[in-house]
Design an enzyme around this catalytic site. Structure first.
Site, PDB file in Angstrom:
ATOM      1  N   TYR A  86      65.012  46.724   6.640  1.00 22.28           N
ATOM      2  CA  TYR A  86      65.930  45.658   6.251  1.00 22.28           C
ATOM      3  C   TYR A  86      66.880  45.368   7.409  1.00 22.28           C
ATOM      4  O   TYR A  86      67.146  46.221   8.258  1.00 22.28           O
ATOM      5  CB  TYR A  86      66.727  46.010   4.986  1.00 22.28           C
TER       6      TYR A  86
ATOM      7  N   SER B 239      77.382  58.341   7.115  1.00 16.01           N
ATOM      8  CA  SER B 239      75.928  58.228   7.009  1.00 16.01           C
ATOM      9  C   SER B 239      75.518  56.860   6.461  1.00 16.01           C
ATOM     10  O   SER B 239      74.444  56.720   5.877  1.00 16.01           O
ATOM     11  CB  SER B 239      75.365  59.358   6.134  1.00 16.01           C
ATOM     12  N   GLY B 240      76.368  55.864   6.666  1.00 14.94           N
ATOM     13  CA  GLY B 240      76.003  54.489   6.331  1.00 14.94           C
ATOM     14  C   GLY B 240      76.321  54.053   4.923  1.00 14.94           C
ATOM     15  O   GLY B 240      75.836  53.002   4.478  1.00 14.94           O
TER      16      GLY B 240
ATOM     17  N   HIS C 192      79.935  47.783  -1.512  1.00 16.01           N
ATOM     18  CA  HIS C 192      79.916  46.421  -0.987  1.00 16.01           C
ATOM     19  C   HIS C 192      79.334  45.441  -2.000  1.00 16.01           C
ATOM     20  O   HIS C 192      78.765  45.831  -3.029  1.00 16.01           O
ATOM     21  CB  HIS C 192      79.139  46.358   0.333  1.00 16.01           C
TER      22      HIS C 192
ATOM     23  N   CYS D  87      73.843  52.732  -0.341  1.00 14.99           N
ATOM     24  CA  CYS D  87      75.171  52.190  -0.611  1.00 14.99           C
ATOM     25  C   CYS D  87      75.368  51.979  -2.116  1.00 14.99           C
ATOM     26  O   CYS D  87      74.436  52.124  -2.909  1.00 14.99           O
ATOM     27  CB  CYS D  87      75.369  50.867   0.114  1.00 14.99           C
TER      28      CYS D  87
ATOM     29  N   ASN E 234      76.144  49.074  -4.575  1.00 10.99           N
ATOM     30  CA  ASN E 234      76.204  47.614  -4.720  1.00 10.99           C
ATOM     31  C   ASN E 234      77.034  47.241  -5.942  1.00 10.99           C
ATOM     32  O   ASN E 234      76.901  47.854  -7.012  1.00 10.99           O
ATOM     33  CB  ASN E 234      74.808  47.030  -4.917  1.00 10.99           C
TER      34      ASN E 234
END
Length: 369
Positions: free
Chosen positions: A280, A293-294, A298, A315, A317
């Site tokens: 992605y 670690s990202g 969001h 993440c 969402n």
């Protein structure tokens, strides 16, 4: 060797026709010696009374008072911190009998790059906020550096330092900060030795304030995020967490802290190239970082999954309007607790410092007993 100034007081008592004389020596030992021109800054200054007590000590460098402390008996005075390099130090010490005064000069050395300090001066932060001091190069003496770091809250707070490497040391309270606490941090690095002929020349300082309490709980099993502000629930958000098809796509469980936020962040699949499975390359809105670690909280328009399925790459969402609310209302250092996955957050992953139990935290101090 320190120079010893001996002061003598004569006491004469007449008994009949025979005088009796007793000499009481009162000396002052100063290290580094007065007149020294190459005093080592990181050894500090010591003044001792020999055979008496010190009434007062005044030391200045470049027109500024050099702070110091007497021992309980007032027989010794020591500078609180290391000394300013390449500077004349003026000394005046008064005993019960005499005054000794003079000067010495410290070595001039190369100045190191100052460390990076979080939080920033004047910043308002969340109740979980640590003090993170990151040096540009490994420090040679952890204990000396730790002794030079001063944390002064405006109310009693138990806390301590923990070294994660030779370049990073972190202070955190034992429990979350009380909202409204004002904290002054000073790194007394002037005169501290970082390498041969390299001495600190600045004392980085940051005064910051603890804002309102805002904590979030994310349950990846129920696909929900609840936010409390000052103990009152203010948001109930359907979310979608990591799909957990790989370790890197599994959201970490544990106590995270919000670290930074950006209106837009480009997110690219790690160690993958276009055409690879699960590749992605996306621009993401209202991103609040919670690890290194990202992981972010969001905005994402995958409303079909939020509250129902975990389909992200790690993440959290949230609905665009609720993600914007979280973005707008977040402060650095707000706790975000995530539960429900089999991948624990490592203490050194971002600001995962609250993952360590208090005894384990204290064990990371070079000065712990």
């Amino acid at each position: 060797m320190p120079r010893l100034f001996f002061l003598f007081t004569a006491l004469i008592t007449l008994v009949g026709c025979s005088p009796v004389t007793a000499l009481t020596p009162v000396g002052v030992a100063i290290s580094p010696s007065l007149g020294e021109t190459r005093a080592v800054p990181d050894r500090g200054l010591t003044i001792r009374a020999v055979g008496g007590v010190l009434k007062s000590v005044v030391v200045t460098a470049a027109g500024q008072n050099v702070p110091g402390r007497f021992n309980r008996e007032k027989t010794e005075w020591r500078s609180s911190w290391t000394l300013r390099p390449g500077t004349d130090h003026l000394v005046s010490a008064v005993t019960s009998d005499r005054r000794v005064s003079g000067r010495f000069r410290t070595l001039m050395g190369t100045a190191p790059t100052p460390p990076k300090v979080d939080p920033l001066p004047g910043e308002t932060v969340g109740v979980g906020m640590p003090i993170v001091v990151t040096f540009p190069v490994p420090v040679p003496d952890r204990a000396a550096v730790e002794r030079a770091l001063e944390v002064v809250p405006d109310r009693p707070v138990e806390g301590g330092w923990h070294w994660f490497s030779d370049t990073q040391v972190v202070w955190r309270p034992r429990y979350y900060w009380q909202p409204g606490t004002r904290v002054r941090f000073t790194a007394h690095l002037t005169g501290l030795r970082f390498a041969p002929n390299v001495y600190g020349t600045t004392d980085p300082t940051a005064t910051f304030v603890i804002g309102r309490s805002m904590t979030s709980l994310i349950d990846t099993r129920t696909f929900r995020m609840t936010v409390h502000r000052d103990g009152v629930p203010v948001q109930d958000m359907p979310i979608s967490a990591g799909m957990a098809t790989t370790r890197e796509y599994t959201t970490t469980s544990g106590v995270h802290l919000t670290m930074e936020k950006k209106e837009k962040v480009r997110m690219v699949a790690p160690r993958r190239k276009p055409g690879d499975p699960e590749y992605y390359d996306l621009m993401i809105d209202h991103a609040v970082r919670i690890s290194n670690s990202g992981e972010y909280v969001h905005a994402k328009d995958n409303l079909w999954a939020q509250g129902r399925l975990n389909v992200s790459h790690g993440c959290v969402n949230a609905r665009p309007d609720q993600a914007k609310w979280f973005f707008d209302n977040s402060l650095r250092g707000d706790p975000v607790v995530i539960v429900g996955t089999d991948r624990p957050l490592e203490p050194a992953n971002g600001w995962g410092f609250w993952q360590l139990a208090w005894n384990d935290w204290k064990a990371g101090s070079t000065l712990s007993s």
